[in-house]
Design an enzyme around this catalytic site. Structure first.
Site, short mmCIF file in Angstrom:
data_model
loop_
_atom_site.label_atom_id
_atom_site.label_comp_id
_atom_site.label_asym_id
_atom_site.label_seq_id
_atom_site.Cartn_x
_atom_site.Cartn_y
_atom_site.Cartn_z
N ARG A 20 -5.63 -27.33 -41.51
CA ARG A 20 -6.52 -26.20 -41.19
C ARG A 20 -6.82 -25.45 -42.49
NH1 ARG A 20 -5.77 -20.64 -39.48
NH2 ARG A 20 -7.24 -20.01 -37.87
N SER A 74 -8.39 -25.45 -28.27
CA SER A 74 -7.73 -24.15 -28.10
C SER A 74 -8.25 -23.46 -26.85
CB SER A 74 -8.01 -23.24 -29.30
OG SER A 74 -7.39 -23.75 -30.46
N LYS A 113 -4.05 -15.58 -38.03
CA LYS A 113 -5.42 -15.84 -37.55
C LYS A 113 -6.12 -14.52 -37.33
CE LYS A 113 -7.90 -17.88 -33.60
NZ LYS A 113 -8.68 -18.98 -34.15
N1 TZP Z 1 -4.46 -19.91 -33.37
C1 TZP Z 1 -3.96 -18.97 -32.57
S1 TZP Z 1 -2.77 -18.06 -33.36
C2 TZP Z 1 -2.94 -18.99 -34.78
C3 TZP Z 1 -3.92 -19.95 -34.61
C4 TZP Z 1 -4.35 -20.92 -35.60
C5 TZP Z 1 -2.14 -18.75 -36.01
C6 TZP Z 1 -0.68 -18.96 -35.79
O1 TZP Z 1 0.00 -18.70 -36.99
P1 TZP Z 1 1.52 -18.23 -37.01
O2 TZP Z 1 1.78 -17.95 -38.48
O3 TZP Z 1 2.34 -19.39 -36.51
O4 TZP Z 1 1.60 -17.00 -36.16
#
Ligand code: TZP
Ligand code: MG
Length: 204
Positions: A39, A108, A137
């Site tokens: 990503r 998602s 995010k």
């Molecule tokens: N989609 C929903 S939350 C997220 C994504 C890509 C980020 C999750 O990152 P982390 O650091 O595991 O909270």
């Protein structure tokens, strides 16, 4: 090979820079990560294809699939194993026909309305989240909590990972909610020891 969603690593370019992208992923796989998603919202397609090819080479023989976030063209050109789409990343059925039957295709989902509209035939798995608020995010949806996660899993026709603010100590609750596993960025990427950080998800 059947898809093992026990521990799903999502990479982040800044956090993975601490040890290097390939080094972080290889260490995390040694620690037990079963799926890797590349990503990078800012890289060009060409840069991402190059990263994906390097990751594919590093993952050869591990049985761990490489999935590309958002970009169908990168997934197709890089030799990656699949694509992970968001709600705004285009048509799932079109992506399935472009990628072919063998590719892994994930989506998602943040709520029950979105879940009601998925195409379960075209998809292999879902990503439910965020479970918790996270700074990884930007502009994420309202957090589900474990009860919200469990309700989505119960209504889901497909296996799911849970994402958003998850740490090793949450693994049991993720599995307890019926998800196949946690999907994590910062709990592994950018940690001092990504291998140990991954392994911690399987510790009691
Ligand atoms: N989609 C929903 S939350 C997220 C994504 C890509 C980020 C999750 O990152 P982390 O650091 O595991 O909270
Ligand atoms: Mg997306």
């Amino acid at each position: 090979m059947p898809l093992d969603l026990s521990l799903y690593l999502v990479t982040d370019p800044e956090l993975c820079a601490r040890h290097g992208l390939v080094e972080t992923v290889v260490a995390a796989v040694r620690g037990g990560v079963t799926v890797v998603q590349l990503r990078d919202k800012r890289a060009s397609d060409g840069e991402m294809i190059d990263q994906a090819r390097r990751l594919k080479a590093a993952l050869a023989g591990s049985g761990v699939p490489l999935i590309i976030n958002d970009r169908l063209a990168v997934a197709m050109e890089s030799g990656a194993d699949g694509l992970h789409m968001g709600q705004d990343d285009g048509d799932v059925a079109a992506a399935r026909s472009a990628l072919g039957e063998e590719a892994i295709l994930g989506l998602s989902v943040q709520n029950h309305t979105q879940l009601a509209h998925i195409d379960p035939v075209a998809l292999d798995y879902l990503g439910f989240g965020p479970v918790f608020a996270t700074s990884t995010k930007r502009d994420h949806a309202t957090p589900l909590g474990f009860d919200g996660l469990a309700a989505l899993v119960a209504a889901s026709p497909l296996p799911a990972v849970a994402i958003g603010g998850l740490k090793a100590e949450h693994a049991r609750q993720v599995w307890g909610a019926g998800a196949k596993g946690p999907a994590v960025v910062s709990a592994i990427c950018g940690q001092p020891d990504p291998e140990a950080a991954a392994r911690a998800f399987f510790d009691d």
